[in-house]
Write a protein that holds these residues in place. Sequence first.
Motif, PDB file in Angstrom:
ATOM      1  N   THR A 198       0.827  -1.195   0.000  1.00  0.00           N
ATOM      2  CA  THR A 198       0.000   0.000   0.000  1.00  0.00           C
ATOM      3  C   THR A 198       0.866   1.251   0.000  1.00  0.00           C
ATOM      4  O   THR A 198       2.026   1.211   0.405  1.00  0.00           O
ATOM      5  CB  THR A 198      -0.928   0.039   1.232  1.00  0.00           C
ATOM      6  N   LYS A 209       0.748   5.704   0.829  1.00  0.00           N
ATOM      7  CA  LYS A 209       0.092   6.643   1.747  1.00  0.00           C
ATOM      8  C   LYS A 209      -0.909   7.546   1.054  1.00  0.00           C
ATOM      9  O   LYS A 209      -1.918   7.911   1.640  1.00  0.00           O
ATOM     10  CB  LYS A 209       1.139   7.496   2.453  1.00  0.00           C
ATOM     11  N   ASP A 258      -3.426   2.757   1.977  1.00  0.00           N
ATOM     12  CA  ASP A 258      -3.499   2.273   3.347  1.00  0.00           C
ATOM     13  C   ASP A 258      -4.768   2.835   3.979  1.00  0.00           C
ATOM     14  O   ASP A 258      -4.919   4.042   4.101  1.00  0.00           O
ATOM     15  CB  ASP A 258      -2.272   2.725   4.126  1.00  0.00           C
ATOM     16  N   GLN A 306      -4.560   5.577   6.910  1.00  0.00           N
ATOM     17  CA  GLN A 306      -3.992   6.902   6.691  1.00  0.00           C
ATOM     18  C   GLN A 306      -5.077   7.972   6.640  1.00  0.00           C
ATOM     19  O   GLN A 306      -6.206   7.714   6.217  1.00  0.00           O
ATOM     20  CB  GLN A 306      -3.193   6.934   5.383  1.00  0.00           C
ATOM     21  N   THR A 308      -6.491   8.575   3.061  1.00  0.00           N
ATOM     22  CA  THR A 308      -7.479   7.598   2.606  1.00  0.00           C
ATOM     23  C   THR A 308      -8.836   7.858   3.247  1.00  0.00           C
ATOM     24  O   THR A 308      -9.866   7.797   2.574  1.00  0.00           O
ATOM     25  CB  THR A 308      -7.009   6.174   2.921  1.00  0.00           C
TER      26      THR A 308
END
Length: 119
Positions: free
Chosen positions: A30, A32, A69, A72, A75
């Motif tokens: 993944t 960030k 991710d 984060q 996200t």
Amino acid sequence: MKTVIQCIIFLACAALYTSQINPYCQCVKTIKGVNFSLIADVKEYGIRPYCNRREVIVILNDEKSRCLDPKQRFTKALLLRMRTKKANAAKMNTTSPRTTTVPSRVSPTMSATVVPSST
């Protein structure tokens, strides 16, 4: 000759393995974040029987996909933004009852008659 047979068997096994759907997690690695302007679509997958973690996959404008991710801040903000965007689009698609007026028409059998005025 033995090496040729081994190569053929290896190629056959590789072809069979790659032709089947991989039922494991799609995100091995993944990142960030991604530039917002490059994002075309976002797919979110919850925990499934064959994958024990949540996955967020971003499809970019050039049709490449990246795994984000889910823990984060980027996200979480992206998912919130996409959900509100979809909710607003759903609101715009719903129709509200409206009243319409039909223009009045003069029937062809009735015509306006001019009455001469006497002066």
